[in-house]
Design an enzyme around this catalytic site. Structure first.
Site, short mmCIF file in Angstrom:
data_model
loop_
_atom_site.label_atom_id
_atom_site.label_comp_id
_atom_site.label_asym_id
_atom_site.label_seq_id
_atom_site.Cartn_x
_atom_site.Cartn_y
_atom_site.Cartn_z
N GLY A 11 -132.05 -54.64 -97.77
CA GLY A 11 -131.67 -53.23 -97.66
C GLY A 11 -132.76 -52.34 -97.14
NE ARG A 23 -128.75 -45.88 -94.16
CZ ARG A 23 -128.18 -46.91 -93.53
NH1 ARG A 23 -128.45 -47.14 -92.27
NH2 ARG A 23 -127.36 -47.72 -94.18
CE LYS A 76 -129.55 -50.84 -109.31
NZ LYS A 76 -130.07 -51.29 -107.98
CE LYS A 110 -122.19 -55.54 -94.59
NZ LYS A 110 -120.99 -55.27 -95.41
CB ILE A 137 -135.58 -47.08 -102.23
CG1 ILE A 137 -135.45 -45.74 -102.97
CG2 ILE A 137 -136.54 -48.00 -102.97
CD1 ILE A 137 -134.80 -45.85 -104.34
N GLY A 138 -135.56 -48.91 -99.64
CA GLY A 138 -135.92 -50.18 -99.01
C GLY A 138 -136.83 -50.00 -97.81
CE1 TYR A 176 -125.41 -48.45 -108.80
CE2 TYR A 176 -126.02 -46.77 -110.42
CZ TYR A 176 -126.33 -47.53 -109.30
OH TYR A 176 -127.54 -47.38 -108.68
#
Length: 287
Positions: free
Chosen positions: A17, A20, A175, A42, A22-23, A171
């Site tokens: 990821g 964009r 996580k 992706k 944080i990654g 969610y």
């Protein structure tokens, strides 16, 4: 105090990821310290974007920005939900660099909704991207990480401190599943000196997802650099000793000597601990 940062020259990180947010911030921070980067996600310039036509990030763009620091970078299109895609990506990364010693499970799907309002297919997406993706990536690299020096397996996921999360249970489950897998691996890999840790921001972070879902305003957010600095602080340590931890960014950086967090804030004043309280409503800052 200026944060002491590690020398990562000659090391290689596989990060999920990275297009964009944080990654990408993590990828650039590691590259700046001399680390080669495998940029995955992706969104690729080789694809027809369809609905995502206007997205401003690609795995190739992140790779080019990493290379500007003088390191090598390899963009790999990756769907973390698919086992074959993950296995092929791991094989390509190892073939290219010979050794990958840092693996970071950052890619995540997010949708804040209660059980009644979240469609089953969205629950499946959260589970498959977050939990299954973390499992597949970790599993693809386990044998390799056992064989290299200074090996790390990290996840962008929260401490598991509660047994319920009303309003965002699907969610939260996904996580916390990332953390559960990562911290369990700390014990499973205890004889191989692989540092398995999870990291999580105290405040909301300014990302495309945060803005899209309307999770507060700029007064509530910090820049992704606070998370990338947290990752650098983890990587400054000895993976044989520093393993099995789920840390908050503020707490780890404060332990490292950071007293003033204003450089990470988008506006004046420290944002509330929204991200920590998402899963732990009783969370309070220690200082």
């Amino acid at each position: 105090m200026t944060l002491e940062k590690p020398d990562l020259a000659g090391q290689t990180a596989f990060i999920t990821g990275t297009t964009r947010g944080i990654g990408k911030a993590i990828a650039l921070a590691l590259a700046e310290r001399g680390c080669n980067v495998v940029s995955t996600g992706k969104t690729s310039e080789d694809d027809e974007y369809g609905e995502d036509e206007e997205l401003d990030g690609t795995i190739e763009r992140t790779a080019r920005e990493c290379e500007a620091f003088g390191v090598e970078a390899l963009p790999i299109e990756l769907n973390v939900r698919e086992g074959t895609s993950v296995e092929n990506a791991a094989e390509k990364a190892i073939d290219r660099f010979g050794e990958v010693n840092i693996v970071i499970n950052n890619a995540s799907a997010i949708q804040l909704a209660n059980v009644e309002d979240l469609p089953a297919d969205r629950f499946d997406l959260l589970t498959e991207v977050n939990v299954r993706g973390t499992y597949l990536v970790a599993r693809a690299f386990l044998d390799h990480l056992k064989s290299v020096d200074d090996a790390w397996l990290l996840a962008n996921a929260p401490p598991v401190t509660v047994d319920r999360a009303p309003g965002e249970a699907p969610y939260a489950w996904s996580k916390m599943g990332m953390s559960f897998l990562t911290l369990s691996l700390a014990t499973e890999l205890s004889g191989h000196d692989v540092g398995c840790n999870a990291f999580w921001p105290v405040t909301a972070i300014d990302t495309r997802a945060t803005r899209y879902f309307g999770l507060g305003t700029e007064d509530d957010w910090r820049s992704p650099e606070i998370v990338s600095d947290t990752v650098l602080e983890i990587l400054r340590r000895d993976p044989a000793e520093y393993t099995g931890n789920a840390v908050y960014d503020e707490e780890l950086l404060r332990e490292a000597g950071v007293e003033d967090f204003s450089r990470y804030n988008l506006t004046a004043g420290d944002p509330a601990p929204m991200s920590a309280q998402l899963f732990d409503p009783e969370y309070e800052r220690s200082a």
